[in-house]
Design a protein around this motif. Structure first.
Motif, PDB file in Angstrom:
ATOM      1  N   PRO A   4       0.827  -1.207   0.000  1.00 53.37           N
ATOM      2  CA  PRO A   4       0.000   0.000   0.000  1.00 53.37           C
ATOM      3  C   PRO A   4       0.864   1.261   0.000  1.00 53.37           C
ATOM      4  O   PRO A   4       1.944   1.264   0.566  1.00 53.37           O
ATOM      5  CB  PRO A   4      -0.778  -0.088   1.321  1.00 53.37           C
ATOM      6  N   THR A   5       0.391   2.284  -0.664  1.00 51.59           N
ATOM      7  CA  THR A   5       1.126   3.550  -0.678  1.00 51.59           C
ATOM      8  C   THR A   5       1.078   4.167   0.711  1.00 51.59           C
ATOM      9  O   THR A   5       0.017   4.173   1.332  1.00 51.59           O
ATOM     10  CB  THR A   5       0.427   4.569  -1.614  1.00 51.59           C
ATOM     11  N   PRO A   6       2.204   4.656   1.183  1.00 49.30           N
ATOM     12  CA  PRO A   6       2.150   5.351   2.463  1.00 49.30           C
ATOM     13  C   PRO A   6       1.213   6.549   2.361  1.00 49.30           C
ATOM     14  O   PRO A   6       1.038   7.116   1.285  1.00 49.30           O
ATOM     15  CB  PRO A   6       3.588   5.826   2.690  1.00 49.30           C
ATOM     16  N   HIS A   7       0.651   6.895   3.482  1.00 49.31           N
ATOM     17  CA  HIS A   7      -0.234   8.052   3.526  1.00 49.31           C
ATOM     18  C   HIS A   7       0.505   9.290   3.034  1.00 49.31           C
ATOM     19  O   HIS A   7       1.609   9.569   3.459  1.00 49.31           O
ATOM     20  CB  HIS A   7      -0.673   8.258   4.976  1.00 49.31           C
ATOM     21  N   PRO A   8      -0.083  10.017   2.072  1.00 49.19           N
ATOM     22  CA  PRO A   8       0.644  11.179   1.556  1.00 49.19           C
ATOM     23  C   PRO A   8       0.796  12.257   2.631  1.00 49.19           C
ATOM     24  O   PRO A   8      -0.121  12.482   3.417  1.00 49.19           O
ATOM     25  CB  PRO A   8      -0.240  11.681   0.422  1.00 49.19           C
ATOM     26  N   THR A   9       1.953  12.881   2.706  1.00 50.05           N
ATOM     27  CA  THR A   9       2.126  13.957   3.674  1.00 50.05           C
ATOM     28  C   THR A   9       2.263  15.250   2.913  1.00 50.05           C
ATOM     29  O   THR A   9       2.566  15.256   1.723  1.00 50.05           O
ATOM     30  CB  THR A   9       3.407  13.758   4.488  1.00 50.05           C
ATOM     31  N   MET A  10       2.056  16.347   3.622  1.00 48.88           N
ATOM     32  CA  MET A  10       2.168  17.651   2.970  1.00 48.88           C
ATOM     33  C   MET A  10       3.555  17.878   2.411  1.00 48.88           C
ATOM     34  O   MET A  10       3.730  18.502   1.388  1.00 48.88           O
ATOM     35  CB  MET A  10       1.853  18.742   3.993  1.00 48.88           C
ATOM     36  N   THR A  11       4.550  17.348   3.147  1.00 53.66           N
ATOM     37  CA  THR A  11       5.927  17.511   2.712  1.00 53.66           C
ATOM     38  C   THR A  11       6.138  16.962   1.315  1.00 53.66           C
ATOM     39  O   THR A  11       6.889  17.520   0.523  1.00 53.66           O
ATOM     40  CB  THR A  11       6.871  16.741   3.660  1.00 53.66           C
ATOM     41  N   ASP A  12       5.480  15.849   1.044  1.00 50.83           N
ATOM     42  CA  ASP A  12       5.666  15.220  -0.250  1.00 50.83           C
ATOM     43  C   ASP A  12       5.307  16.145  -1.403  1.00 50.83           C
ATOM     44  O   ASP A  12       5.844  16.045  -2.489  1.00 50.83           O
ATOM     45  CB  ASP A  12       4.796  13.956  -0.358  1.00 50.83           C
ATOM     46  N   ASP A  13       4.347  17.021  -1.148  1.00 54.37           N
ATOM     47  CA  ASP A  13       3.850  17.847  -2.228  1.00 54.37           C
ATOM     48  C   ASP A  13       4.894  18.801  -2.792  1.00 54.37           C
ATOM     49  O   ASP A  13       4.997  18.980  -3.993  1.00 54.37           O
ATOM     50  CB  ASP A  13       2.651  18.676  -1.745  1.00 54.37           C
ATOM     51  N   GLU A  47      -2.238  26.683   0.274  1.00 58.91           N
ATOM     52  CA  GLU A  47      -2.208  25.712   1.359  1.00 58.91           C
ATOM     53  C   GLU A  47      -0.807  25.504   1.924  1.00 58.91           C
ATOM     54  O   GLU A  47      -0.606  24.676   2.802  1.00 58.91           O
ATOM     55  CB  GLU A  47      -2.713  24.358   0.843  1.00 58.91           C
ATOM     56  N   ALA A  48       0.147  26.239   1.401  1.00 61.80           N
ATOM     57  CA  ALA A  48       1.545  25.964   1.749  1.00 61.80           C
ATOM     58  C   ALA A  48       1.838  26.273   3.208  1.00 61.80           C
ATOM     59  O   ALA A  48       1.299  27.217   3.782  1.00 61.80           O
ATOM     60  CB  ALA A  48       2.478  26.778   0.862  1.00 61.80           C
ATOM     61  N   HIS A  49       2.687  25.468   3.791  1.00 57.07           N
ATOM     62  CA  HIS A  49       3.150  25.715   5.148  1.00 57.07           C
ATOM     63  C   HIS A  49       4.082  26.918   5.124  1.00 57.07           C
ATOM     64  O   HIS A  49       4.793  27.145   4.145  1.00 57.07           O
ATOM     65  CB  HIS A  49       3.892  24.482   5.655  1.00 57.07           C
ATOM     66  N   GLU A  50       4.099  27.687   6.213  1.00 58.43           N
ATOM     67  CA  GLU A  50       4.931  28.898   6.254  1.00 58.43           C
ATOM     68  C   GLU A  50       6.414  28.607   5.991  1.00 58.43           C
ATOM     69  O   GLU A  50       7.111  29.420   5.385  1.00 58.43           O
ATOM     70  CB  GLU A  50       4.755  29.611   7.600  1.00 58.43           C
ATOM     71  N   ALA A  51       6.879  27.421   6.420  1.00 64.45           N
ATOM     72  CA  ALA A  51       8.290  27.096   6.211  1.00 64.45           C
ATOM     73  C   ALA A  51       8.581  26.858   4.729  1.00 64.45           C
ATOM     74  O   ALA A  51       9.603  27.288   4.198  1.00 64.45           O
ATOM     75  CB  ALA A  51       8.675  25.869   7.022  1.00 64.45           C
ATOM     76  N   ASP A  52       7.669  26.174   4.051  1.00 61.87           N
ATOM     77  CA  ASP A  52       7.830  25.941   2.610  1.00 61.87           C
ATOM     78  C   ASP A  52       7.767  27.266   1.860  1.00 61.87           C
ATOM     79  O   ASP A  52       8.542  27.524   0.942  1.00 61.87           O
ATOM     80  CB  ASP A  52       6.736  25.004   2.091  1.00 61.87           C
ATOM     81  N   ASP A  75      -3.899  37.760   1.852  1.00 65.78           N
ATOM     82  CA  ASP A  75      -3.660  36.316   1.996  1.00 65.78           C
ATOM     83  C   ASP A  75      -2.217  35.995   2.366  1.00 65.78           C
ATOM     84  O   ASP A  75      -1.876  34.839   2.619  1.00 65.78           O
ATOM     85  CB  ASP A  75      -3.996  35.589   0.677  1.00 65.78           C
ATOM     86  N   PHE A  76      -1.363  37.018   2.363  1.00 66.58           N
ATOM     87  CA  PHE A  76       0.032  36.751   2.726  1.00 66.58           C
ATOM     88  C   PHE A  76       0.133  36.550   4.236  1.00 66.58           C
ATOM     89  O   PHE A  76      -0.276  37.408   5.022  1.00 66.58           O
ATOM     90  CB  PHE A  76       0.927  37.921   2.278  1.00 66.58           C
ATOM     91  N   ASP A  77       0.681  35.392   4.618  1.00 68.24           N
ATOM     92  CA  ASP A  77       0.780  35.048   6.044  1.00 68.24           C
ATOM     93  C   ASP A  77       2.108  35.568   6.588  1.00 68.24           C
ATOM     94  O   ASP A  77       3.173  35.125   6.166  1.00 68.24           O
ATOM     95  CB  ASP A  77       0.699  33.515   6.178  1.00 68.24           C
ATOM     96  N   PHE A  78       2.023  36.494   7.519  1.00 66.11           N
ATOM     97  CA  PHE A  78       3.258  37.100   8.040  1.00 66.11           C
ATOM     98  C   PHE A  78       4.148  36.111   8.775  1.00 66.11           C
ATOM     99  O   PHE A  78       5.323  36.379   9.002  1.00 66.11           O
ATOM    100  CB  PHE A  78       2.926  38.314   8.920  1.00 66.11           C
TER     101      PHE A  78
END
Lengths: 465, 465
Positions: A4-13, A47-52, A75-78
């Motif tokens: 089975p495919t591992p559960h997709p994580t946001m990082t993968d994107d 949907e991007a994480h602030e670190a990405d 929409d810009f997240d400080f």
């Protein structure tokens, strides 16, 4: 068997296997920015994480960064600004109207807001603070009053505190009903009416306890506390030592004023290690890969200048032996080996000493033992290289005496280097100077001078020149 | 106003203001050990945190350590062993019967047990594992099968997992009633019958939700997962980047096998930074302040030997200019300055490059820009020092031409050093070698050779010697 495919994580994107940002993402964003396509941009980064997002911004050029922030608008997240280098942060903030910055910052956790504001100059900071709601303004000003790199600047002022006489049921109801709670928390503090800390309860404990039990029955009275003025490096050492997830921050009167969580401390540990590595390599801790050439060159000049002065000292020693060097050119050829081998051995000792001082593994209780160990290590390796280099030099220049001379000089310089490598950092620490920053030039001066002076003095005496 | 005393913390008891262990505590323990007073010893250290106890043990001598562990008997907490240097850990373990070690380790969290067992040699490890209960043995063996420094070695295999169709009430009842739960946890995982991860729920979310709500309604589907075989350094970068408190660990079939918490990652970050600092200083990452003189000397010999070889290369260059050095001894006096100034500038560049590679701030997307920046920085500082050192040398030796020659050589060497400082780490990273470990000698060879060769070639041509 089907795997089975591992559960997709946001990082993968957004990231490739090495954890680097995918270049097609960067290209897509760059092209959306180039074509002023706000809708497509928001679609891409929404949907991007602030670190990405921070890493993405770091890869754009200055003009594209400005446009990206403009296109995203509200929409810009400080929070993204806490994830980029100071150079980029200041560049973006200077471009934005103070109102926009004030609005953006007001939405952040207090520690993120402080970390953004503290890099700005006094004037810009005041202008932004004035445009903020009074409650946030007062809280941020108070945090900024704490010394730089103190716990007070890193803490969140948002925490959950309950009185000791409440029951578990009341605490749970409070958590369910209050809507001004921090986003995520791992413990509840117990305080008296004067905000003095009585104890704390971890959430797992709370979950596993029946509703009628009172808070005092299940709270742990022993809480790790830090004073708001305490240096972040000391706080980080405490977190590491006791594997803490969070610690209560109190003011000088012992009142609970905030909470420090381990994710902030992870950044501190990283920053402090970074500062030590850079200091040992002769680079200012604030140098960043996004700095301009000019800033970089200026920053590094000072260190090179100090090293030049120490090199001149060594040169003066060499110059005073001009006669001997003229008489016997082999001495000029071999002298740098003595100095460099001593310098390398001393750097090894210094590295270990600086590191051990930073982690409190080296202190008054074991200084003598470690000094002895280093001196002996220098003696052992000095002897080993005296033999190797002595034999090589003797054969190379067909002169056995030269082998003896360089061997003796090698032993002297490796012992001197070992002692300098441990005593200089210890001395600097005693004087409250940062050993990582200042040890290098002193240590090299010792090994250069002892290397040249020892080698040429022994040679003068041996060959009677 | 009376200032209330801050709530006493455990740390206050054993440590002074600098965070160092109080010497009277160490003395009291030493004297209790010396007089074989087990009761007094237990009284002194009974409540101590494993980290404090670890620091205490590190300050005792070998014989006292052995006696302390013996006197404490079953009261000795094996978690203390995770807090001391490997040398001390192995020393203590070798002294104890395998049964005692097996019992002590069986009580630990799986990650602590693994970190103790992995340092032992194959034979001792098997002997201890055989004496452990079957369940623990199998789990530990599986963890030890994962590669060294992988997530699988660091994870705890103890976690809380619930099926998606449960309600919040069922989860809370399970937490209240089950008695084999991990000691502390911050989230609950949601899995299907095949142990595949469906999502997770943070404890604060659980606390704030009413009992009839089902797990699927409140779980977050996006979980940061790592594969058990993934390198701990990559995992640490992920924790830092996304400010994680924990991450799920899955096997190659995507099944949940453990959980990594940020307190383990704090240790990884510290270890990796430590390894980089030591590598750059020419010291093996595993060198510890408690190592014997002999171990230390042997460990450092290799690096010094490699440096000696590079120094010989530079010496060969010098030797090939013996005629010029004889004709003009000033060249012999000045040559080391050119080499050392280039070496220092190159070290600055190398430090920044190694660090940026470790944190993924340097990669294919910006390598060219950074190379250009470094070359330009080298050119600017090369020119600055060409002027300074040129003028000084010209006056010092009353020979203007010498100033021109050393100035030209300085520019060449600082540019060469800058390029070597960035290209060598980049190249090593491309070859999957650790740039922190191997860059130094290559970089120094370049600056020594270019320094001597450049300076003496230009001098030969200018003065026609």
């Amino acid at each position: 068997m089907a795997v089975p495919t591992p559960h997709p994580t946001m990082t993968d994107d957004w990231r490739d296997d090495d954890g680097a940002l995918r270049s097609d993402i960067v290209e897509a964003v760059t092209s959306a920015v180039a074509s002023n396509d706000a809708a497509r941009l928001k679609d891409l980064v929404g949907e991007a994480h602030e670190a990405d997002m921070g890493d993405l911004i770091a890869q754009l050029d200055t003009e594209d960064r400005r446009k990206l922030v403009e296109l995203l608008g509200a929409d810009f997240d400080f929070a993204v600004l806490t994830e980029v280098d100071e150079t980029i942060r200041v560049e973006i903030l200077e471009d934005l109207p103070a109102e926009t910055v004030a609005e953006g910052i007001a939405e952040l956790d207090s520690d993120d807001a402080v970390s953004i504001l503290q890099d700005l100059d006094e004037e810009d900071r005041s202008e932004i603070l004035e445009k903020m709601p009074a409650v946030e303004r007062v809280a941020l000003k108070r945090a900024l009053d704490y010394p730089e790199d103190s716990a007070g600047r890193r803490m969140k002022d948002d925490f959950i505190a309950v009185p000791p006489f409440w029951t578990v049921g009341q605490v749970i109801d409070h958590l369910r009903e209050a809507d001004d709670l921090p986003d995520d928390f791992t413990e509840v503090f117990v305080i008296d009416p004067g905000y003095h800390l009585q104890g704390h309860i971890r959430l797992d404990r709370l979950l596993r306890t029946k509703r009628p039990v009172t808070v005092t029955e299940i709270m742990e009275e022993e809480v790790r506390t830090v004073e708001a003025t305490e240096d972040q490096q000391d706080v980080a050492l405490m977190f590491e030592r006791y594997n803490l997830l969070s610690a209560a921050v109190v003011d000088e009167a012992g009142r609970l004023v905030g909470v420090l969580t381990v994710d902030d401390i992870v950044d501190v540990i990283e920053e402090e290690a970074d500062a030590d590595i850079k200091a040992l390599g002769g680079v200012k801790p604030e140098e960043e890969i996004s700095d301009s050439v000019w800033t970089t060159a200026k920053g590094r000049f000072r260190w090179l200048f100090i090293n030049m002065l120490t090199a001149f000292i060594a040169t003066t020693v060499l110059k005073s032996f001009e006669k001997q060097l003229e008489t016997m050119v082999a001495l000029a050829v071999l002298a740098p080996i003595v100095a460099s081998q001593g310098g390398n051995a001393a750097t090894q000792t210094m590295t270990v000493a600086v590191r051990a001082l930073a982690t409190h593994d080296l202190g008054p209780h074991n200084a003598l033992r470690v000094i002895g160990r280093e001196a002996l290590t220098g003696l052992i390796n000095g002897t080993a290289f005296a033999l190797i280099i002595g034999v090589v030099a003797g054969f190379w220049f067909s002169l056995a005496g030269l082998g003896v001379v360089i061997g003796l000089a090698m032993v002297c310089n490796l012992v001197a280097g070992a002692l300098a490598g441990i005593l200089i950092p210890l001395g600097l620490a005693k004087l409250n100077a940062d050993p990582a920053v200042s040890s290098g030039p002193f240590v090299t001066t010792v090994t250069d001078v002892v290397g040249f002076l020892g080698f040429l003095t022994i040679a003068t005496w041996w060959f009677k020149i």
